[in-house]
Design a protein around this motif. Sequence first.
Motif, PDB file in Angstrom:
ATOM      1  N   SER A 177     -88.178  64.508  20.339  1.00 25.31           N
ATOM      2  CA  SER A 177     -88.908  63.246  20.514  1.00 25.31           C
ATOM      3  C   SER A 177     -88.194  62.101  19.801  1.00 25.31           C
ATOM      4  N   THR A 178     -87.554  62.382  18.659  1.00 26.00           N
ATOM      5  CA  THR A 178     -86.795  61.358  17.941  1.00 26.00           C
ATOM      6  C   THR A 178     -85.553  60.978  18.741  1.00 26.00           C
ATOM      7  N   ALA A 179     -84.882  61.956  19.322  1.00 25.99           N
ATOM      8  CA  ALA A 179     -83.698  61.696  20.142  1.00 25.99           C
ATOM      9  C   ALA A 179     -84.082  60.874  21.373  1.00 25.99           C
ATOM     10  N   THR A 219     -86.659  58.855  21.679  1.00 22.65           N
ATOM     11  CA  THR A 219     -87.017  57.508  21.221  1.00 22.65           C
ATOM     12  C   THR A 219     -85.753  56.691  20.961  1.00 22.65           C
ATOM     13  N   ALA A 220     -84.748  57.306  20.365  1.00 19.16           N
ATOM     14  CA  ALA A 220     -83.488  56.615  20.087  1.00 19.16           C
ATOM     15  C   ALA A 220     -82.792  56.225  21.384  1.00 19.16           C
ATOM     16  N   MET A 234     -82.339  66.964  14.514  1.00 16.70           N
ATOM     17  CA  MET A 234     -83.096  65.864  15.060  1.00 16.70           C
ATOM     18  C   MET A 234     -84.075  66.434  16.087  1.00 16.70           C
ATOM     19  N   LYS A 235     -85.292  66.003  16.017  1.00 18.00           N
ATOM     20  CA  LYS A 235     -86.312  66.473  16.946  1.00 18.00           C
ATOM     21  C   LYS A 235     -86.068  65.868  18.333  1.00 18.00           C
TER      22      LYS A 235
END
Length: 112
Positions: free
Chosen positions: A4-6, A8-9, A1-2
């Motif tokens: 930025s994705t983490a 955002t989550a 998981m990137k």
Amino acid sequence: MKPSTAMTAILALGLAFVSYTTYDLRLKVEGFEQDLQRTPPIAVVDFLEVAKSMGPDASAEDVSNMLLKVNNATMKLKEAGYLVLDREKVVNAPEDLLLPLEAIKQANISNP
């Protein structure tokens, strides 16, 4: 998981948590306000004080008139939305909840 994705989550979960908490708190406050609106103001009548104020040589007519005054005062409080309690039945109450003896003595006498 990137990263930025983490991030955002995590932000989305945080926003969802804050939204839910705010909604839940608003529901609790509304429920509390509704409870307050249903809770009537309270007046406490000290019948013993009324009896003591009569004195030992009070006539039956004096006692009857005083009982009518007490009844009239408590009925006016009831009509104004008060819950009227007998001091003997109350374990403890602030003094400002007690109906003053003078207010009872000044009540108009009326037969129901």
